[in-house]
Design an enzyme around this catalytic site. Structure first.
Site, PDB file in Angstrom:
ATOM      1  N   TYR A   1       0.867  -1.187   0.000  1.00 22.65           N
ATOM      2  CA  TYR A   1       0.000   0.000   0.000  1.00 22.65           C
ATOM      3  C   TYR A   1       0.893   1.223   0.000  1.00 22.65           C
ATOM      4  O   TYR A   1       1.833   1.316   0.796  1.00 22.65           O
ATOM      5  CB  TYR A   1      -0.920   0.008   1.222  1.00 22.65           C
TER       6      TYR A   1
ATOM      7  N   ASP B   1       9.430   2.878  -0.248  1.00 22.95           N
ATOM      8  CA  ASP B   1       8.357   3.556   0.476  1.00 22.95           C
ATOM      9  C   ASP B   1       8.517   3.230   1.954  1.00 22.95           C
ATOM     10  O   ASP B   1       8.061   2.207   2.449  1.00 22.95           O
ATOM     11  CB  ASP B   1       6.995   3.100  -0.056  1.00 22.95           C
TER      12      ASP B   1
ATOM     13  N   LYS C   1       4.589   9.770   8.559  1.00 22.02           N
ATOM     14  CA  LYS C   1       4.355   9.268   9.928  1.00 22.02           C
ATOM     15  C   LYS C   1       5.358   9.788  10.961  1.00 22.02           C
ATOM     16  O   LYS C   1       5.246  10.914  11.407  1.00 22.02           O
ATOM     17  CB  LYS C   1       4.298   7.743   9.909  1.00 22.02           C
TER      18      LYS C   1
HETATM   19  C1  LIG Z   1       3.863   2.332   3.254  1.00 26.88           C
HETATM   20  C2  LIG Z   1       2.875   3.450   3.161  1.00 26.88           C
HETATM   21  N1  LIG Z   1       2.951   4.313   2.143  1.00 26.88           N
HETATM   22  C3  LIG Z   1       2.112   5.345   2.010  1.00 26.88           C
HETATM   23  C4  LIG Z   1       1.110   5.542   2.934  1.00 26.88           C
HETATM   24  C5  LIG Z   1       0.199   6.712   2.752  1.00 26.88           C
HETATM   25  O1  LIG Z   1       0.412   7.636   3.779  1.00 26.88           O
HETATM   26  P1  LIG Z   1      -0.755   8.655   4.215  1.00 26.88           P
HETATM   27  O2  LIG Z   1      -1.811   7.854   4.872  1.00 26.88           O
HETATM   28  O3  LIG Z   1      -0.042   9.606   5.138  1.00 26.88           O
HETATM   29  O4  LIG Z   1      -1.228   9.322   2.974  1.00 26.88           O
HETATM   30  C6  LIG Z   1       0.990   4.669   4.018  1.00 26.88           C
HETATM   31  C7  LIG Z   1      -0.078   4.820   5.027  1.00 26.88           C
HETATM   32  O5  LIG Z   1      -1.141   5.226   4.847  1.00 26.88           O
HETATM   33  C8  LIG Z   1       1.889   3.600   4.132  1.00 26.88           C
HETATM   34  O6  LIG Z   1       1.818   2.733   5.130  1.00 26.88           O
HETATM   35  N1  LIG Z   2      -2.257   1.181   6.670  1.00 29.96           N
HETATM   36  C1  LIG Z   2      -2.557   2.584   6.612  1.00 29.96           C
HETATM   37  C2  LIG Z   2      -1.269   3.301   6.613  1.00 29.96           C
HETATM   38  O1  LIG Z   2      -0.272   2.863   7.039  1.00 29.96           O
HETATM   39  C3  LIG Z   2      -3.399   2.954   7.792  1.00 29.96           C
HETATM   40  C4  LIG Z   2      -3.741   4.402   7.855  1.00 29.96           C
HETATM   41  C5  LIG Z   2      -5.007   4.741   7.136  1.00 29.96           C
HETATM   42  O2  LIG Z   2      -5.157   4.433   5.961  1.00 29.96           O
HETATM   43  O3  LIG Z   2      -5.859   5.383   7.757  1.00 29.96           O
END
Ligand SMILES: Cc1ncc(COP(=O)(O)O)c(C=O)c1O
Ligand SMILES: N[C@H](C=O)CCC(=O)O
Length: 437
Positions: free
Chosen positions: A147, A241, A269
């Protein structure tokens, strides 16, 4: 132990349906795969989080990763309060951006320059645009169960909320937006090789070095070596990522620990200490293609926000001071041990994957090494386990396919509470399964 009630959470959940989509602002918060109504939170401090019914939990969600020191860590809060007195947003550069950029670039051998954005999603789609511009190629390879936020091109075979809700992709994404996205299988180098054999327009391979969005999965050494080699041979960039894994298993990136030769790194994060932030960075020759130095456009009204920068700097300073990474490994090992003991005692199929402060169990007999094996986990067992953990005062992600996170504020007593809660929750799973079979 008294049974926890969720009356106020339930009421807010019902009221929330009127003006919020599903009463939440991110699908994973909706508890869809575990049933019941989601918790509404009133406050958090240290490793504890409290819901609106005054139920107290040890927090193993930690805002899905950012709160690595625990909530409202005093040294961080002090710096946030100080920053607030100077202004909230300037639309012009401020000193904190330089400081945080230097701290991050010094912690990653692969980064000379960085650009701050407002979320992990933004970091990733900007990194992809940059990789396409740098290589002059269009296609990208992603891994199933990976993701990378919710940009159109990446909502294919994705983990996190899409895995939780069993969605193969998203409606509203035009075919054109995903025609350049190739999906390979994590830990299976042949699947990457096959794409490269058949396609000659691949700009980048995007990978979570330690995937946490299909649950935690560990990369095998040969797979990472193979990726490095293929990328070099075919002039393909590797986008690491590290939005989730960054600063979670060492001060810097998991890429160093697994030997991944990242060209571009995405972060989020932890580097914002709980405030909205994202970043992408790379060596000079790549980053200097970004405007205003180069032709790749990317911008943001709130990018480099001074409060997020202050929280990020204070968080990284404290992480350096505490160096909690050995502690994380020890806690995660105790959690693993509790699972293995319970699974033996109650005859349950359990696998535990962990890396630094990321850990999670799967209810399956076979090792979990990729998305298909993660999907074999018994989500009905997870559901029972989840609600018993909640009753035990342990807040874990309401999904089989999300990593649990550890924070450095956890005390010995709290760790004991986690391991004994796991034991009780596994017992409950075994008893329930016995009755229903
Ligand atoms: C590996 C990874 N990439 C990208 C994202 C996207 O980050 P955000 O939720 O801050 O948009 C997340 C989490 O949502 C993630 O866990
Ligand atoms: N797995 C997602 C990001 O790491 C959890 C956060 C979200 O989508 O709200």
């Amino acid at each position: 132990m008294s049974i926890k009630k969720f009356k106020n959470s339930q009421e807010l959940y019902e009221r929330g349906q009127a003006h919020l989509v599903g009463a939440v602002n991110s699908p994973v918060r909706a508890f869809k795969s575990v049933g019941g109504s989601p918790l509404f939170i009133s406050s958090a401090k240290g490793s504890k989080i409290i819901d609106v019914d005054d139920n107290v939990y040890i927090d193993l969600v930690l805002s899905y990763g950012p709160m690595i020191l625990g909530h409202r860590f005093p040294a961080v809060e002090k710096k946030i309060k100080k920053a607030l007195r100077h202004g909230y947003s300037f639309g012009a550069s401020s000193k904190g951006e330089l400081k945080l950029a230097k701290m991050i670039c010094s912690a990653f051998g692969s980064m000379d320059k960085i650009r701050f954005v407002n979320s992990g999603t933004e970091a990733v789609f900007s990194a992809i645009r940059l990789a396409r511009a740098f290589t002059g190629k269009d296609q990208i390879i992603k891994f199933s169960g990976g993701y990378h936020g919710h940009a159109d091109a990446l909502l294919v075979a994705a983990g996190s909320g899409l895995a939780t809700l069993s969605l193969p992709g998203s409606k509203g994404v035009p075919e054109d937006a995903v025609k350049n996205t190739l999906v390979a299988e994590f830990n299976q180098i042949e699947s990457v090789k096959n794409h490269i054999k058949e396609n000659h327009n691949i700009a980048a391979i995007i990978i979570e070095p330690i995937p946490g969005n299909m649950g935690v999965v560990l990369p095998n050494e040969d797979f990472i070596k193979g990726l490095n080699q293929l990328a070099k041979e075919h002039k393909i960039l590797i986008i690491a990522d590290e939005v989730m894994s960054g600063f979670r298993s060492k001060f810097g990136g998991a890429q160093d620990l697994i030997g991944l030769n990242a060209d571009i790194t995405c972060l989020g994060k932890v580097i914002g200490g709980g405030f909205p932030v994202g970043a992408y960075g790379a060596r000079n020759e790549i980053m200097e293609m970004v405007a205003p130095l180069g032709p790749v456009y990317q911008a943001g009204t709130l990018s480099g926000n001074p409060i997020a920068m202050a929280a990020g700097i204070a968080t990284l300073k404290e992480l350096k001071k505490q160096n909690p990474y050995k502690k994380f490994n020890k806690i995660a090992a105790k959690i693993e041990k509790a699972f293995l003991k319970g699974s033996k005692e109650f005859d349950l199929p359990v696998q535990v994957n962990r890396f630094g402060s990321m850990v999670n169990p799967f209810f399956t007999k076979e090792p979990v090494t990729d998305f298909p094996s993660a999907q074999k986990s018994d989500t009905e067992m997870f559901k029972i386990f989840f609600w018993e953990m909640i009753q035990e005062g342990l807040f874990i992600p309401p999904s089989q396919f999300e990593s649990w996170f550890l924070c450095s504020s956890m005390t010995k007593d709290e760790i004991k509470k986690v391991t004994s809660g796991i034991h009780t929750a596994l017992k409950k799973v075994a008893e329930t399964v016995k009755v229903t079979r």
